[in-house]
Design an enzyme around this catalytic site. Structure first.
Site, PDB file in Angstrom:
ATOM      1  N   GLU A  42       0.854  -1.189   0.000  1.00 49.86           N
ATOM      2  CA  GLU A  42       0.000   0.000   0.000  1.00 49.86           C
ATOM      3  C   GLU A  42       0.889   1.236   0.000  1.00 49.86           C
ATOM      4  OE1 GLU A  42      -2.803   0.393   3.325  1.00 49.86           O
ATOM      5  OE2 GLU A  42      -2.736   2.572   3.096  1.00 49.86           O
ATOM      6  N   ARG A  46       0.081  10.282   1.121  1.00 45.48           N
ATOM      7  CA  ARG A  46       0.432  11.285   2.136  1.00 45.48           C
ATOM      8  C   ARG A  46       1.629  12.109   1.724  1.00 45.48           C
ATOM      9  NH1 ARG A  46       0.271   7.408   7.462  1.00 45.48           N
ATOM     10  NH2 ARG A  46      -1.568   6.293   6.745  1.00 45.48           N
ATOM     11  N   THR A  70      -4.719   5.856   2.220  1.00 47.42           N
ATOM     12  CA  THR A  70      -5.051   7.205   2.696  1.00 47.42           C
ATOM     13  C   THR A  70      -5.789   8.002   1.616  1.00 47.42           C
ATOM     14  OG1 THR A  70      -2.937   7.087   3.909  1.00 47.42           O
ATOM     15  CG2 THR A  70      -4.210   9.083   4.172  1.00 47.42           C
ATOM     16  N   LYS A 130     -11.415  -1.841   6.238  1.00 48.95           N
ATOM     17  CA  LYS A 130     -10.191  -1.568   6.998  1.00 48.95           C
ATOM     18  C   LYS A 130     -10.642  -1.135   8.398  1.00 48.95           C
ATOM     19  CE  LYS A 130      -6.556   1.981   6.946  1.00 48.95           C
ATOM     20  NZ  LYS A 130      -5.247   2.165   6.331  1.00 48.95           N
TER      21      LYS A 130
HETATM   22  C1  3PG Z   1      -2.434   3.346   8.119  1.00 45.66           C
HETATM   23  O1  3PG Z   1      -2.297   4.158   7.214  1.00 45.66           O
HETATM   24  O2  3PG Z   1      -3.181   2.381   8.034  1.00 45.66           O
HETATM   25  C2  3PG Z   1      -1.677   3.562   9.389  1.00 45.66           C
HETATM   26  O3  3PG Z   1      -1.021   4.778   9.368  1.00 45.66           O
HETATM   27  C3  3PG Z   1      -0.720   2.475   9.678  1.00 45.66           C
HETATM   28  O4  3PG Z   1      -0.457   2.549  11.034  1.00 45.66           O
HETATM   29  P1  3PG Z   1       0.949   2.149  11.665  1.00 45.66           P
HETATM   30  O5  3PG Z   1       1.914   3.212  11.200  1.00 45.66           O
HETATM   31  O6  3PG Z   1       0.696   2.173  13.143  1.00 45.66           O
HETATM   32  O7  3PG Z   1       1.330   0.793  11.145  1.00 45.66           O
END
Ligand code: 3PG
Length: 207
Positions: A42, A46, A70, A130
Site C-alpha cells: 500500500e 500522504r 489514505t 479496513k
Molecule cells: C495506516 O495508514 O493504516 C496507518 O497509518 C498504519 O499505522 P501504523 O503506522 O501504526 O502501522
C-alpha cells in the site's frame, strides 16, 4: 468487487504501508519487500510523490500488486485509478467515497472505526473493511465482539499493528489481512538499508 478484493488478498496476510518521497527509495524498498515475500503493497497518498510512486512501481515491478492508501476524497480516488493502482484503501467512509467506489466498481476497502460506520459500509455493499486505527479503538477485543452480530464482515486492521501482535489478529475469523508500517521504518528507508527491510518482510511473510 468483494470477489476482486478476495482475489487480491487470497494468499496475503500482511500488507506493508509505505509513504514515499522519491524514485530511488520507491524502487529500493519495494524490491526489498517483494524479495522478502510481500508483494501486495500500500502506497499512502500522504506525500506529493505518492501517485508518481504508484505509476513507477507498476512499471518497474509488475509482479507487485499496488494499492493506494489514505484515499480521502473522490478526486484522490480518481487519481489513484489513473495512476494505475490495483486497489484502494481509505482510512474512513464518507458518503462521497462510498458513492464513488460503488459507481466505479473499483476494488475498494473503506475504513471504519465504529459499528455504525461498518453498518453504513455494509449497506453500500462493502463487507471487506479496513479497521483503523485498530489498536486505539479496541483492537482484538473490538474484532471479537463484532463477529457475533456481523459474521459477514471481514477486516484488515491497521494502526498499531506490529510483529508482536499481528499473529493474534490473524488468528481471528473476521480478519483477512493486517497492515502496517512496522515493516517499512522511515529510518531504514532514509538510510536505504534494503537488506534490513527485506529481513523484516521475510519475518512477516511467514505469519
Ligand atoms: C495506516 O495508514 O493504516 C496507518 O497509518 C498504519 O499505522 P501504523 O503506522 O501504526 O502501522
Amino acid at each position: 468487487m468483494i470477489n476482486k478484493i478476495d482475489d487480491i488478498f487470497k494468499n496475503i496476510n500482511v500488507i506493508p504501508i509505505l509513504s514515499l518521497d522519491n524514485l530511488d527509495d520507491t524502487i529500493g524498498v519495494a524490491k526489498a519487500l517483494v524479495n522478502g515475500g510481500l508483494n501486495v503493497l500500500e502506497v499512502t497518498l500522504r506525500t506529493d510523490y505518492a501517485l508518481q510512486a504508484i505509476k513507477e512501481l507498476k512499471s518497474a515491478i509488475p509482479e507487485a500488486t499496488i494499492g493506494a492508501g489514505t484515499v480521502t476524497t473522490a478526486i484522490q480516488f480518481e487519481n489513484a485509478i489513473k495512476a494505475n493502482a490495483d486497489f484502494i484503501f481509505s482510512p474512513g467512509s464518507t458518503k462521497e467515497l462510498l458513492e464513488v467506489a460503488n459507481e466505479s466498481n473499483f476494488p475498494t476497502i473503506p475504513g471504519v472505526a465504529t459499528i455504525s460506520e461498518a453498518m453504513t459500509a455494509l449497506d453500500s455493499g462493502f463487507n471487506r473493511l479496513k479497521l483503523f486505527p485498530a489498536e486505539a479503538i479496541g483492537g482484538i477485543d473490538f474484532l471479537k465482539a463484532v463477529i457475533g452480530p456481523f459474521p459477514e464482515l471481514k477486516f484488515c486492521p491497521t494502526g498499531g499493528i506490529s510483529l508482536d501482535n499481528a499473529s493474534k489478529y490473524l488468528s481471528l475469523g473476521n480478519v483477512f489481512c493486517v497492515g502496517g508500517s512496522w515493516i517499512t521504518p522511515k529510518e531504514l528507508i532514509k538510510s536505504k538499508e534494503w537488506n534490513k527491510i527485506q529481513l523484516l518482510a521475510s519475518e512477516s511473510s511467514g505469519l
